[in-house]
Design an enzyme around this catalytic site. Sequence first.
Site: not given
Length: 348
Positions: A99, A194
């Site tokens: 990410c 997340c």
Amino acid sequence: MRVVVAMSGGVDSSAAAALLKEQGHEVIGITLRVWSYEGKATCGSCCSPDDIDDARAVAQTLGIPFYVANAEEIFQDRVINPFVQSYLGGRTPIPCVACNRDVKFNFLLKRARALGARLATGHYARVEEVDGRFVLRRAVDAAKDQSYFLFTLGQDELRDILFPVGGMTKAEVRAVAERHGLVTSQKPESMEICFVPDGDYAGFVEKVAGPQPAGDIVDTEGNVLGTHQGIHRYTVGQRKGLNLGGGEIRYVHRLEPETQRVVVGPAEGTGRDNFGLLQPHWVDGPPPASQPVEVRIRHRHSGAQGRVHVSPHGLVSVKLDAPARAVTPGQAAVVYDQDRVLGGGWIV
């Protein structure tokens, strides 16, 4: 100076924006929308609609412009899909590195540069310029240090990246947010990935890829001890959840996606003192083979002493001074010289 701040809706990026505004910079807040919420698992910290609302509220309080950028496609392609495929291939991924590499410091950095701006985030790490080269260092707050997740950054990225909270403690960061009256000042941290806020990675993999084939749990001699419902449910070094009944304590030694076998054995069998690295990346060139380095084989690992050898063809091998437990394929091994990040790669 114009600075785009990647605002996750948490206290760290909120404080980063506040500090830059205090310093007189032209600050622009951007939150990335990386997940569609209807029909999918609820997204956790830094992704959810509530976090976007918190980031917007912080921007309003600070009086800075705020935008939401859609990064769902790249997040799916570069983070979600490799995460699932890694588990199906018997590896234990660490999606935060991907990410950072492909979303925050590629997708978002390009957009910041298009605005003539640098990019700031709330990461706990530091960047210094030394003799015209950029050095990536651990954060001052060792308990919050996130430099492990940033080893894929290079000279091109680091010249335009700011980490405003990297020289502060968490308490100091919260104090900055409190001083500015930001709604995130006492917001709790999320310790999970997340997009898997409940921590059920196996369940997430099955939602995306469907039910997975069962297989045998075997000892190191190949004797069948039990069965399992998919190798994606296991990781090297795991002890709990094997459901093998009483007797000696066993740990996962390796996963075999070709045979769908989980191989288990005693704790000492999980140790390794040498391994290779796939897709190595160096912040400013690899260390010489003679240089002692510290190697972290997972985020919470305290580090092991060793050396790194890079072949003329770029193949990288790590030799530790002593075996480390649960060296896990798919995790990142990050190489340090004291507080300086040299680079790293993916354990095989």
